[in-house]
Design a protein around this motif. Structure first.
Motif, PDB file in Angstrom:
ATOM      1  N   PRO A  37       0.811  -1.219   0.000  1.00 49.38           N
ATOM      2  CA  PRO A  37       0.000   0.000   0.000  1.00 49.38           C
ATOM      3  C   PRO A  37       0.850   1.278   0.000  1.00 49.38           C
ATOM      4  O   PRO A  37       1.949   1.316   0.552  1.00 49.38           O
ATOM      5  N   VAL A  38       0.321   2.291  -0.644  1.00 50.36           N
ATOM      6  CA  VAL A  38       0.953   3.612  -0.673  1.00 50.36           C
ATOM      7  C   VAL A  38       0.357   4.438   0.453  1.00 50.36           C
ATOM      8  O   VAL A  38      -0.849   4.722   0.464  1.00 50.36           O
ATOM      9  N   ARG A  39       1.189   4.813   1.397  1.00 52.17           N
ATOM     10  CA  ARG A  39       0.702   5.556   2.568  1.00 52.17           C
ATOM     11  C   ARG A  39       1.144   7.018   2.575  1.00 52.17           C
ATOM     12  O   ARG A  39       0.558   7.828   3.287  1.00 52.17           O
ATOM     13  N   ARG A  40       2.209   7.339   1.798  1.00 56.18           N
ATOM     14  CA  ARG A  40       2.740   8.698   1.817  1.00 56.18           C
ATOM     15  C   ARG A  40       2.946   9.173   0.367  1.00 56.18           C
ATOM     16  O   ARG A  40       3.697   8.542  -0.391  1.00 56.18           O
ATOM     17  N   ILE A  41       2.264  10.262   0.006  1.00 58.14           N
ATOM     18  CA  ILE A  41       2.292  10.779  -1.363  1.00 58.14           C
ATOM     19  C   ILE A  41       2.770  12.227  -1.345  1.00 58.14           C
ATOM     20  O   ILE A  41       2.239  13.056  -0.604  1.00 58.14           O
ATOM     21  N   ALA A  42       3.772  12.516  -2.169  1.00 55.86           N
ATOM     22  CA  ALA A  42       4.200  13.898  -2.402  1.00 55.86           C
ATOM     23  C   ALA A  42       3.902  14.238  -3.856  1.00 55.86           C
ATOM     24  O   ALA A  42       4.092  13.403  -4.737  1.00 55.86           O
ATOM     25  N   ASP A  85      13.273  17.318 -18.482  1.00 55.90           N
ATOM     26  CA  ASP A  85      14.017  16.428 -17.591  1.00 55.90           C
ATOM     27  C   ASP A  85      14.356  17.069 -16.259  1.00 55.90           C
ATOM     28  O   ASP A  85      14.504  16.387 -15.235  1.00 55.90           O
ATOM     29  N   GLU A  86      14.462  18.411 -16.238  1.00 53.18           N
ATOM     30  CA  GLU A  86      14.911  19.073 -15.013  1.00 53.18           C
ATOM     31  C   GLU A  86      13.909  18.964 -13.876  1.00 53.18           C
ATOM     32  O   GLU A  86      14.273  19.155 -12.709  1.00 53.18           O
ATOM     33  N   VAL A  87      12.650  18.639 -14.163  1.00 49.14           N
ATOM     34  CA  VAL A  87      11.683  18.519 -13.078  1.00 49.14           C
ATOM     35  C   VAL A  87      11.501  17.081 -12.611  1.00 49.14           C
ATOM     36  O   VAL A  87      10.981  16.856 -11.504  1.00 49.14           O
ATOM     37  N   ILE A  88      11.920  16.119 -13.417  1.00 51.19           N
ATOM     38  CA  ILE A  88      11.663  14.724 -13.053  1.00 51.19           C
ATOM     39  C   ILE A  88      12.941  13.925 -12.783  1.00 51.19           C
ATOM     40  O   ILE A  88      12.974  13.058 -11.909  1.00 51.19           O
ATOM     41  N   ASP A  89      14.027  14.246 -13.494  1.00 50.78           N
ATOM     42  CA  ASP A  89      15.272  13.495 -13.304  1.00 50.78           C
ATOM     43  C   ASP A  89      15.822  13.579 -11.877  1.00 50.78           C
ATOM     44  O   ASP A  89      16.281  12.557 -11.332  1.00 50.78           O
ATOM     45  N   PRO A  90      15.812  14.756 -11.236  1.00 52.87           N
ATOM     46  CA  PRO A  90      16.349  14.811  -9.865  1.00 52.87           C
ATOM     47  C   PRO A  90      15.630  13.883  -8.903  1.00 52.87           C
ATOM     48  O   PRO A  90      16.252  13.327  -7.988  1.00 52.87           O
ATOM     49  N   LEU A 139      10.638  13.900   3.707  1.00 51.28           N
ATOM     50  CA  LEU A 139       9.237  13.506   3.856  1.00 51.28           C
ATOM     51  C   LEU A 139       9.024  12.006   3.690  1.00 51.28           C
ATOM     52  O   LEU A 139       7.971  11.482   4.036  1.00 51.28           O
ATOM     53  N   LYS A 140      10.003  11.313   3.093  1.00 51.56           N
ATOM     54  CA  LYS A 140       9.966   9.865   2.908  1.00 51.56           C
ATOM     55  C   LYS A 140       8.686   9.388   2.206  1.00 51.56           C
ATOM     56  O   LYS A 140       7.989   8.476   2.696  1.00 51.56           O
ATOM     57  N   PRO A 141       8.353   9.973   1.064  1.00 55.13           N
ATOM     58  CA  PRO A 141       7.130   9.536   0.361  1.00 55.13           C
ATOM     59  C   PRO A 141       7.320   8.165  -0.280  1.00 55.13           C
ATOM     60  O   PRO A 141       8.422   7.782  -0.687  1.00 55.13           O
ATOM     61  N   ASP A 142       6.233   7.415  -0.388  1.00 57.85           N
ATOM     62  CA  ASP A 142       6.241   6.155  -1.132  1.00 57.85           C
ATOM     63  C   ASP A 142       6.241   6.415  -2.628  1.00 57.85           C
ATOM     64  O   ASP A 142       6.654   5.549  -3.410  1.00 57.85           O
ATOM     65  N   VAL A 143       5.745   7.587  -3.032  1.00 53.91           N
ATOM     66  CA  VAL A 143       5.681   7.944  -4.437  1.00 53.91           C
ATOM     67  C   VAL A 143       5.681   9.467  -4.556  1.00 53.91           C
ATOM     68  O   VAL A 143       5.188  10.165  -3.666  1.00 53.91           O
ATOM     69  N   VAL A 144       6.241   9.969  -5.650  1.00 57.64           N
ATOM     70  CA  VAL A 144       6.185  11.395  -5.964  1.00 57.64           C
ATOM     71  C   VAL A 144       5.471  11.545  -7.303  1.00 57.64           C
ATOM     72  O   VAL A 144       5.785  10.852  -8.266  1.00 57.64           O
ATOM     73  N   ILE A 145       4.521  12.454  -7.353  1.00 59.58           N
ATOM     74  CA  ILE A 145       3.781  12.728  -8.582  1.00 59.58           C
ATOM     75  C   ILE A 145       4.323  14.017  -9.183  1.00 59.58           C
ATOM     76  O   ILE A 145       4.406  15.043  -8.501  1.00 59.58           O
ATOM     77  N   GLN A 146       4.717  13.942 -10.456  1.00 63.42           N
ATOM     78  CA  GLN A 146       5.371  15.081 -11.106  1.00 63.42           C
ATOM     79  C   GLN A 146       4.925  15.137 -12.567  1.00 63.42           C
ATOM     80  O   GLN A 146       4.465  14.138 -13.132  1.00 63.42           O
ATOM     81  N   TRP A 147       5.073  16.327 -13.164  1.00 62.22           N
ATOM     82  CA  TRP A 147       4.782  16.441 -14.589  1.00 62.22           C
ATOM     83  C   TRP A 147       5.721  15.554 -15.400  1.00 62.22           C
ATOM     84  O   TRP A 147       6.936  15.570 -15.179  1.00 62.22           O
ATOM     85  N   GLY A 148       5.149  14.835 -16.338  1.00 63.20           N
ATOM     86  CA  GLY A 148       5.945  13.982 -17.203  1.00 63.20           C
ATOM     87  C   GLY A 148       6.280  14.623 -18.527  1.00 63.20           C
ATOM     88  O   GLY A 148       6.943  13.995 -19.367  1.00 63.20           O
ATOM     89  N   PHE A 170      13.439   7.943  -5.927  1.00 65.81           N
ATOM     90  CA  PHE A 170      11.996   7.937  -5.702  1.00 65.81           C
ATOM     91  C   PHE A 170      11.261   7.208  -6.817  1.00 65.81           C
ATOM     92  O   PHE A 170      11.680   7.237  -7.975  1.00 65.81           O
ATOM     93  N   LYS A 171      10.157   6.575  -6.454  1.00 62.96           N
ATOM     94  CA  LYS A 171       9.197   6.112  -7.457  1.00 62.96           C
ATOM     95  C   LYS A 171       8.440   7.360  -7.927  1.00 62.96           C
ATOM     96  O   LYS A 171       7.845   8.071  -7.107  1.00 62.96           O
ATOM     97  N   VAL A 172       8.456   7.626  -9.226  1.00 62.68           N
ATOM     98  CA  VAL A 172       7.859   8.847  -9.763  1.00 62.68           C
ATOM     99  C   VAL A 172       6.793   8.488 -10.788  1.00 62.68           C
ATOM    100  O   VAL A 172       7.052   7.722 -11.721  1.00 62.68           O
ATOM    101  N   ILE A 173       5.618   9.068 -10.614  1.00 63.88           N
ATOM    102  CA  ILE A 173       4.546   8.944 -11.596  1.00 63.88           C
ATOM    103  C   ILE A 173       4.484  10.247 -12.374  1.00 63.88           C
ATOM    104  O   ILE A 173       4.270  11.322 -11.794  1.00 63.88           O
TER     105      ILE A 173
END
Length: 384
Positions: free
Chosen positions: A69-74, A151-156, A138-147, A162-165
């Motif tokens: 389960p995903v409990r922490r979302i950033a 690259d500068e917003v998602i590669d870091p 914050l130790k998120p289980d997942v980070v949601i970002q623009w795809g 992080f698991k990034v959606i």
């Protein structure tokens, strides 16, 4: 039972939403809501999905796998926290947001719905470049970002492990994919599917209501204040969806750039009948009415300039309250449909179902910005 939603007889804010699935949504006619009582029975089923491992394919086409389960979302994406809360019936998983989201939470009713949202840590600003150090803390289980913002917003984030959606923006279909992804993340896919079904029914109902009024589409313009004037949006922006549903046409739809600068001269050349002011800045209708350069503008002469409402989130971009935006725009363009559109009643029922909250008449006034828009033509039709 049909696929839309009903008004609960005794809303209890968040607890009423936990476990709601597609069976809790039932549309009757042009937006009337019918009854259903399957919330408790579906609570276990919708929550169980999050206990097992699962995989999500994001809007970049990347597969992101979770072992449990995903409990922490950033999330760096501005409207997504309100959407996640609406799908989940809770704000408790959200640990990081955008600075703009935090501002909206403090200014609007969302901070009343979920007080913790007014003090959530921020992981990105207007440029969406993530603060990796804060995100790590914050130790998120997942980070949601623009795809699709470079690259500068998602590669870091991915380089930090992080698991990034990655999500993309612009159409109703893309937004519906967000809801499906969020439903999978929190183990409430039926709830998410119910929201999408409700949106489809709402769009159909509103289009049917305005169809007799749209022999000639109203010329509209969306304006956002910039450092050196204004910007607007072309046909790639979600604004075109809510404009089209309501029977209008964006005068800037054919501009080559997505968010073109707008000069006074261009404004006068377009001469829109209605101007919608972005919810992302502080410009009010009174500011345009007082600008002598715009005195000959048709929308100014007719006093048809309106500030976009601020509900659980700003209504300009796609969000779970978008069907309310469609009704609001339809009433602006076709004031005589006010009774049939029933926006205030829809706001009450929608807030109950999205957030488990019984919104007051005064709070509805605030959402609709009655004070700011009160001097504009036809706005008395939004009063209680």
């Amino acid at each position: 039972m049909s696929a839309a939603f009903q008004a609960s007889s005794a809303p209890s804010r968040r607890t009423a939403l936990r476990g709601m699935g597609v069976g809790a949504f039932a549309l009757a006619g042009a937006g009337a809501l019918s009854a259903c009582s399957s919330r408790e029975s579906e609570a276990g089923a919708s929550g169980a999905a999050a206990k097992a491992g699962f995989t999500i394919t994001d809007q970049r086409g990347r597969k992101v796998t979770f072992d449990g389960p995903v409990r922490r979302i950033a999330t760096a994406i501005i409207p997504s926290p309100s959407m996640i809360a609406a799908v989940d019936g809770s704000y408790e998983r959200i640990v990081g947001i955008n600075e703009s989201t935090l501002q909206a939470n403090k200014e609007g009713i969302f901070g009343t719905l979920f007080p913790e949202s007014k003090k959530t840590a921020t992981i990105a600003g207007a440029d969406f470049v993530p603060n990796v150090e804060t995100t790590l803390s914050l130790k998120p289980d997942v980070v949601i970002q623009w795809g699709d913002q470079g690259d500068e917003v998602i590669d870091p984030l991915e380089n930090a492990g992080f698991k990034v959606i990655g999500l993309t923006y612009g159409t109703q279909e893309q937004m519906e994919t967000w809801l499906d992804i969020f439903g999978t993340l929190v183990g409430k896919k039926e709830r998410a599917a119910g929201l999408v079904s409700w949106m489809h029914d709402e769009e159909k109902a509103i289009r049917a209501l305005v169809a007799p009024e749209t022999g000639r589409r109203t010329k509209v313009l969306y304006l956002r204040t910039a450092a050196d004037g204004w910007t607007t949006v072309n046909k790639a922006h979600y604004m075109n969806h809510w404009t089209d549903i309501a029977g209008g046409v964006n005068v800037a739809r054919d501009e080559a750039t997505g968010t073109p600068q707008v000069s006074v001269e261009q404004l006068l050349a377009w001469d829109p009948e209605v101007v919608f002011l972005s919810g992302f800045d502080t410009t009010a209708p009174a500011d345009l009415y007082a600008d002598k350069r715009l005195a000959s503008l048709r929308a100014v002469r007719a006093r048809r300039v309106y500030k976009v409402p601020l509900g659980g989130y700003r209504w300009d971009p796609p969000c779970c309250e978008s069907p309310l935006m469609w009704r609001w725009v339809a009433q602006i363009l076709h004031p005589r449909l006010a009774t049939r559109l029933g926006l205030r009643d829809q706001i009450t029922k929608t807030f109950d179902h999205l957030y488990g909250y019984s919104i007051s008449r005064g709070q509805v006034d605030d959402v609709l910005r009655l004070g700011m828009n009160g001097g504009s033509s036809g706005y008395d039709g939004f009063r209680a």
